[in-house]
Scaffold this active site. Structure first.
Site, short mmCIF file in Angstrom:
data_model
loop_
_atom_site.label_atom_id
_atom_site.label_comp_id
_atom_site.label_asym_id
_atom_site.label_seq_id
_atom_site.Cartn_x
_atom_site.Cartn_y
_atom_site.Cartn_z
N LEU A 1 11.09 32.46 -31.63
CA LEU A 1 9.82 31.73 -31.71
C LEU A 1 8.64 32.69 -31.87
O LEU A 1 7.50 32.26 -32.03
CB LEU A 1 9.64 30.87 -30.46
CG LEU A 1 10.73 29.80 -30.29
CD1 LEU A 1 10.62 29.12 -28.93
CD2 LEU A 1 10.62 28.75 -31.40
N SER A 2 8.92 33.98 -31.84
CA SER A 2 7.84 34.97 -31.94
C SER A 2 7.07 34.86 -33.26
O SER A 2 5.83 34.97 -33.25
CB SER A 2 8.39 36.38 -31.77
OG SER A 2 8.84 36.54 -30.45
N LYS B 1 18.00 45.13 -26.69
CA LYS B 1 16.97 45.57 -25.75
C LYS B 1 17.35 46.88 -25.04
O LYS B 1 16.48 47.68 -24.70
CB LYS B 1 16.69 44.49 -24.70
CG LYS B 1 15.85 43.34 -25.22
CD LYS B 1 15.42 42.42 -24.11
CE LYS B 1 14.61 41.27 -24.64
NZ LYS B 1 14.11 40.38 -23.58
N ASN C 1 11.47 45.75 -24.93
CA ASN C 1 11.27 44.56 -25.79
C ASN C 1 10.12 44.74 -26.77
O ASN C 1 9.85 43.85 -27.56
CB ASN C 1 11.07 43.28 -24.95
CG ASN C 1 9.68 43.17 -24.40
OD1 ASN C 1 9.13 44.16 -23.91
ND2 ASN C 1 9.09 42.00 -24.48
N ASP D 1 8.09 41.97 -20.84
CA ASP D 1 8.68 40.77 -20.23
C ASP D 1 8.22 40.62 -18.76
O ASP D 1 8.07 39.50 -18.26
CB ASP D 1 10.21 40.84 -20.26
CG ASP D 1 10.78 40.52 -21.64
OD1 ASP D 1 10.11 39.80 -22.42
OD2 ASP D 1 11.88 40.99 -21.95
N GLY E 1 21.34 34.37 -11.55
CA GLY E 1 21.77 35.15 -12.72
C GLY E 1 21.38 36.60 -12.57
O GLY E 1 20.34 36.92 -11.94
N GLY F 1 21.66 39.02 -15.38
CA GLY F 1 21.77 39.61 -16.72
C GLY F 1 20.51 40.36 -17.10
O GLY F 1 19.78 40.87 -16.24
N GLY F 2 20.21 40.39 -18.41
CA GLY F 2 19.10 41.18 -18.93
C GLY F 2 17.75 40.74 -18.40
O GLY F 2 16.98 41.56 -17.87
N TYR G 1 12.81 27.83 -22.11
CA TYR G 1 11.67 27.07 -22.66
C TYR G 1 12.07 25.88 -23.52
O TYR G 1 11.20 25.17 -24.03
CB TYR G 1 10.70 28.00 -23.43
CG TYR G 1 11.39 29.06 -24.24
CD1 TYR G 1 11.95 28.77 -25.47
CD2 TYR G 1 11.51 30.35 -23.75
CE1 TYR G 1 12.60 29.75 -26.20
CE2 TYR G 1 12.17 31.34 -24.47
CZ TYR G 1 12.72 31.03 -25.70
OH TYR G 1 13.38 31.99 -26.42
N GLY H 1 9.49 28.26 -19.04
CA GLY H 1 9.47 29.60 -19.62
C GLY H 1 8.47 29.81 -20.73
O GLY H 1 8.38 30.92 -21.28
N1 LIG Z 1 10.75 32.70 -21.30
C1 LIG Z 1 11.04 33.88 -21.80
O1 LIG Z 1 10.15 34.61 -22.27
C2 LIG Z 1 12.45 34.39 -21.75
C3 LIG Z 1 12.69 35.77 -21.86
C4 LIG Z 1 14.02 36.22 -21.82
C5 LIG Z 1 15.06 35.30 -21.67
N2 LIG Z 1 14.78 33.97 -21.57
C6 LIG Z 1 15.88 32.99 -21.39
O2 LIG Z 1 16.62 33.38 -20.25
C7 LIG Z 1 17.98 33.05 -20.39
C8 LIG Z 1 18.86 34.26 -20.08
O3 LIG Z 1 18.61 35.32 -20.96
P1 LIG Z 1 19.21 36.79 -20.68
O4 LIG Z 1 18.74 37.64 -21.79
O5 LIG Z 1 18.94 37.22 -19.29
O6 LIG Z 1 20.80 36.49 -20.83
P2 LIG Z 1 22.00 37.37 -20.24
O7 LIG Z 1 21.67 38.82 -20.26
O8 LIG Z 1 23.22 36.89 -20.97
O9 LIG Z 1 22.12 36.94 -18.69
C9 LIG Z 1 22.47 35.63 -18.30
C10 LIG Z 1 22.95 35.62 -16.85
O10 LIG Z 1 23.28 34.27 -16.52
C11 LIG Z 1 24.61 34.22 -16.02
N3 LIG Z 1 25.26 32.96 -16.35
C12 LIG Z 1 25.52 32.47 -17.59
N4 LIG Z 1 26.12 31.27 -17.49
C13 LIG Z 1 26.27 31.02 -16.16
C14 LIG Z 1 26.85 29.94 -15.42
N5 LIG Z 1 27.40 28.88 -16.03
N6 LIG Z 1 26.82 30.02 -14.07
C15 LIG Z 1 26.29 31.08 -13.45
N7 LIG Z 1 25.73 32.14 -14.10
C16 LIG Z 1 25.73 32.10 -15.44
C17 LIG Z 1 25.30 35.40 -16.69
O11 LIG Z 1 26.48 35.71 -15.97
P3 LIG Z 1 27.73 36.39 -16.72
O12 LIG Z 1 27.34 37.80 -16.98
O13 LIG Z 1 28.83 36.22 -15.75
O14 LIG Z 1 27.93 35.60 -18.00
C18 LIG Z 1 24.21 36.46 -16.59
O15 LIG Z 1 24.13 36.99 -15.29
C19 LIG Z 1 18.14 32.54 -21.84
O16 LIG Z 1 18.14 31.13 -21.79
C20 LIG Z 1 16.88 33.04 -22.53
O17 LIG Z 1 16.46 32.20 -23.59
C21 LIG Z 1 13.51 33.49 -21.59
#
Ligand SMILES: NC(=O)c1ccc[n+]([C@@H]2O[C@H](COP(=O)([O-])OP(=O)(O)OC[C@H]3O[C@@H](n4cnc5c(N)ncnc54)[C@H](OP(=O)(O)O)[C@@H]3O)[C@@H](O)[C@H]2O)c1
Length: 299
Positions: free
Chosen positions: A25-26, A75, A96, A112, A134, A136-137, A241, A262
């Site tokens: 969406l950027s 990233k 980022n 971020d 969660g 992750g990243g 979002y 978000g």
């Molecule tokens: N608003 C914003 O500006 C913004 C910025 C960045 C990201 N986001 C959103 O944030 C979300 C995550 O992004 P990310 O980059 O952090 O992804 P990521 O690095 O893949 O991390 C996702 C995390 O969620 C966990 N997870 C996934 N499915 C799960 C489930 N069913 N139950 C429990 N834990 C679960 C993953 O665990 P595993 O490792 O075990 O899979 C991991 O720890 C996305 O929807 C993205 O669009 C929004």
């Protein structure tokens, strides 16, 4: 009145690197801002497969690119392609934003964290407790933001013990208040932490829907017992979002909680990046937000 986009022989490029990146969406937000600022730049989604990332980044520098956003899956790996990293990007292991440097090379940083904090500013107090879903990243940027806001306890729920352990190892030097919480949905641990927290943040993609996967909107990262632990005084922040609201935020609102989605994080990380690329402190955040919401509402 915003001037129309006009591309000429002197138009410079900026963009977002990812793979895939067509969903980003950027471009919607950044092009709205560039038009408002009267900058003769165009902002594009630039697909870069991992094995071509170095070539793409070098080529963009050679072409005089004015600035880049970096998204999944680059990233972390893009840091090795920078000439200099901000201390924040170095600590998080996540870049980022790339800014071209005088004399050549890219400066890598992370906006971020600033984006995450923006909708919370003035509403939190030092010493509060947070639960983050969660590990992750984006959870790394969220935890860094919570540290900056002075949260004294940060419980981090993750479903994979090895991912939780790796997160803690990366962060233990600067987040002593981090408590890893194995997320087992067995009625213990997480529900207790939720009942006692001031802020709950979802960083999992659970509940995120898209045009190609609308059914995903029915999912909620918390089970019924965990939702019932939510107190009306807790703020619930879902960094997803689409949709607005997510199932989690709808459930939280029903329980009287204040909810934050978000979109503002997305707008504010982009605005912070644009300040760095343009050298201007005053960027049209309202135009970016308006363009983003218009686009999301039209989906
Ligand atoms: N608003 C914003 O500006 C913004 C910025 C960045 C990201 N986001 C959103 O944030 C979300 C995550 O992004 P990310 O980059 O952090 O992804 P990521 O690095 O893949 O991390 C996702 C995390 O969620 C966990 N997870 C996934 N499915 C799960 C489930 N069913 N139950 C429990 N834990 C679960 C993953 O665990 P595993 O490792 O075990 O899979 C991991 O720890 C996305 O929807 C993205 O669009 C929004």
């Amino acid at each position: 009145m915003t001037p129309p986009l006009s591309i000429s022989g002197t138009t410079a490029i900026a963009g977002v690197l990812g793979h895939p990146v067509h969903h980003s969406l950027s471009p919607v937000m950044q092009n709205a801002a560039l038009r408002q600022m009267g900058l003769n730049w165009v902002f594009l989604a630039l697909p870069a497969p991992a094995e071509q990332l170095a070539t793409v980044v070098q080529g963009l520098e050679a072409m005089g690119c004015r600035g880049l956003n970096v998204t999944i899956p680059h990233k972390h790996s893009v840091a090795a392609l920078t000439r200099e990293l901000s201390p924040l990007a170095e600590r998080l292991g996540a870049v980022n934003v790339l800014v071209p440097m005088a004399g050549g090379g890219w400066f890598g940083t992370n906006t971020d964290v600033e984006g995450f904090i923006a909708p919370l500013r003035g509403t939190t107090a030092p010493g509060q407790r947070a639960v983050v879903l969660g590990c992750g990243g984006s959870a790394r940027a969220v935890v860094a933001g919570l540290v900056e806001l002075g949260f004294s306890s940060i419980a981090l729920a993750g479903r994979r013990p090895e991912a939780l352990a790796a997160f803690q190892q990366d962060c233990q030097a600067w987040v002593p208040q981090l408590q890893p919480l194995p997320w087992t949905h067995d009625g213990t641990g997480l529900a207790e932490a939720i009942a006692a927290c001031d802020l709950l943040v979802n960083t999992t993609p659970v509940g995120m829907a898209s045009a190609s996967n609308p059914d995903a909107a029915a999912a909620c990262p918390l089970d019924a017992g965990e939702l019932d632990a939510l107190q009306a005084t807790t703020v619930v922040y879902d960094i997803i979002y689409t949709p607005r609201p997510t199932r989690l935020l709808a459930q939280a609102s029903q329980r009287g909680c204040r909810s934050i989605d978000g979109t503002e994080m997305l707008v504010q990380q982009g605005a912070a990046a644009l300040r760095l690329w343009s050298g201007q402190t005053d960027v049209p955040v309202d135009a970016m937000r308006k363009a983003l919401l218009l686009h999301l509402d039209g989906q």
